[in-house]
Design an enzyme around this catalytic site. Sequence first.
Site, PDB file in Angstrom:
ATOM      1  N   CYS A  50       0.819  -1.213   0.000  1.00  0.00           N
ATOM      2  CA  CYS A  50       0.000   0.000   0.000  1.00  0.00           C
ATOM      3  C   CYS A  50       0.852   1.262   0.000  1.00  0.00           C
ATOM      4  O   CYS A  50       0.389   2.324  -0.406  1.00  0.00           O
ATOM      5  CB  CYS A  50      -0.961   0.005   1.188  1.00  0.00           C
ATOM      6  SG  CYS A  50      -0.152   0.018   2.795  1.00  0.00           S
ATOM      7  N   ARG A  52       4.267   1.361  -1.301  1.00  0.00           N
ATOM      8  CA  ARG A  52       5.374   1.408  -2.251  1.00  0.00           C
ATOM      9  C   ARG A  52       5.175   0.445  -3.406  1.00  0.00           C
ATOM     10  O   ARG A  52       4.487  -0.577  -3.281  1.00  0.00           O
ATOM     11  CB  ARG A  52       6.700   1.101  -1.558  1.00  0.00           C
ATOM     12  CG  ARG A  52       6.864  -0.316  -1.078  1.00  0.00           C
ATOM     13  CD  ARG A  52       8.176  -0.525  -0.317  1.00  0.00           C
ATOM     14  NE  ARG A  52       8.224   0.293   0.881  1.00  0.00           N
ATOM     15  CZ  ARG A  52       8.988   1.383   1.013  1.00  0.00           C
ATOM     16  NH1 ARG A  52       9.813   1.746   0.062  1.00  0.00           N
ATOM     17  NH2 ARG A  52       8.967   2.082   2.138  1.00  0.00           N
ATOM     18  N   GLN A 120       6.098  -9.082   3.548  1.00  0.00           N
ATOM     19  CA  GLN A 120       5.860  -8.682   2.150  1.00  0.00           C
ATOM     20  C   GLN A 120       7.113  -8.865   1.298  1.00  0.00           C
ATOM     21  O   GLN A 120       7.023  -9.241   0.121  1.00  0.00           O
ATOM     22  CB  GLN A 120       5.377  -7.229   2.122  1.00  0.00           C
ATOM     23  CG  GLN A 120       3.981  -7.071   2.715  1.00  0.00           C
ATOM     24  CD  GLN A 120       3.630  -5.625   3.043  1.00  0.00           C
ATOM     25  OE1 GLN A 120       4.492  -4.791   3.308  1.00  0.00           O
ATOM     26  NE2 GLN A 120       2.332  -5.323   3.039  1.00  0.00           N
ATOM     27  N   MET A 193      -5.002  -7.250   7.459  1.00  0.00           N
ATOM     28  CA  MET A 193      -5.129  -5.862   7.924  1.00  0.00           C
ATOM     29  C   MET A 193      -6.407  -5.705   8.744  1.00  0.00           C
ATOM     30  O   MET A 193      -6.424  -4.996   9.751  1.00  0.00           O
ATOM     31  CB  MET A 193      -5.157  -4.915   6.726  1.00  0.00           C
ATOM     32  CG  MET A 193      -3.909  -4.949   5.871  1.00  0.00           C
ATOM     33  SD  MET A 193      -2.574  -3.943   6.529  1.00  0.00           S
ATOM     34  CE  MET A 193      -2.939  -2.383   5.764  1.00  0.00           C
TER      35      MET A 193
END
Length: 428
Positions: A50, A52, A120, A193
């Site tokens: 979200c 980069r 990630q 999230m």
Amino acid sequence: MNIVVIGLSHKTAPVEIREKLSITETKIEAAIAQMKSYPHIEEVAILSTCNRLEIYAVVSDTESGVREICQFLCESGKICLHHLRRHLYILLHQDALRHLMRVAAGLESMVLGEGQILAQVKTTHKLAQKHQGIGRLLDRLFKQAISAGKRVRSETSIGTGAVSISSAAVELAQMKVQNLAAVRVTIIGAGKMSRLLVQHLLAKGAATISIVNRSSKRAEELARKFPDTEIQIYPLSEMMQAIAAADLVFTSTGATEPILDRAKLEMNLAPHQNLMLFDISVPRNIAADVAELENIQAYNVDDLKEVVAQNKETRRKMAQEAEVLLEEEIASFEVWCRSLETVPTISCLREKVETIRAQELEKALSRLGTEFAEKHQETIEALTRGIVNKILHEPMVQLRSQQDIEARRLALQSLQMLFNLEIEEQFS
């Protein structure tokens, strides 16, 4: 070969630019294939979060490789290079190495030290492996960066109490409403999230929480993680009903287009109904036009900087400890990288020595007679291989570990001359 990083982040580009360049996991394979089809790109990995979008690549020519990646980004995001260039950063070799190490350690995150980015980076590495995007250089670099990220979190205090994007969103909500126990909360989405949103909302006193998700099963699985709280589940078809019954709404889905806009809110909310929206998705789940509604307050990931700024000074001191460790990891990678210069000579020498060994073994076995040769060939074969390996082992170890560039190159030249080796250059 040269390692480059081309990308943009929360530091260089607003969310409306980042969302155009966001690459979902389902599109990673096609994106890797497209970039690898370019003539100067040898290896490629894509990190898309979200905050980069970064392309890590090994290129045979720096200028041409950078141009090809920029071309891909322009086509992918449908943005002209003139407009995109102001948001991009281009990092080469050591700067590229350092950047990935810092990203994995959480030092480049909006929330300094947050832990989700390491997972990630691991996913980026796995996807690049799965889709044949990376070779020896990027594979080693990502493994080193992942190791560095783990080391920073275990050997420094930067990860202690580190907040995530989700917790920052809850902090912002609490700043706006003061008492979360007094409001009704709806969360759109049931991924990681959203789980963190529930966790932090409960910690801040929220008591009335609803979850809306396309998959009821996944929403129910999330709710079961919080057995002491009654969480209401809604299917996606009843999203507007759940929103209309809420005071605060958080959105965190993988949708590539807005799922909520001004028209939907006008149709479903009561006149003059107040509502606060927190969109932590990129691409955004909430259209920009909702801000035009008088009683609606809408926030996106870029608005979290207000919260993050409060914790930054304390965490910056912790980051200085991490920087020292990262320099060690960078130095380790560079030693390995320089050792690749020895690979062609070592391979060529081993091949030449193996050819000599095989030829001499064949001659010896022919002299010993068929019966003896068949009975003892395996033993003699192992003996000759063992002698060759022991003779070559120490020189090869010394050659690979030699950190002085000139000394190593002189040693390589001496080997090539003494053994009359013809080397095809593989790395430059």
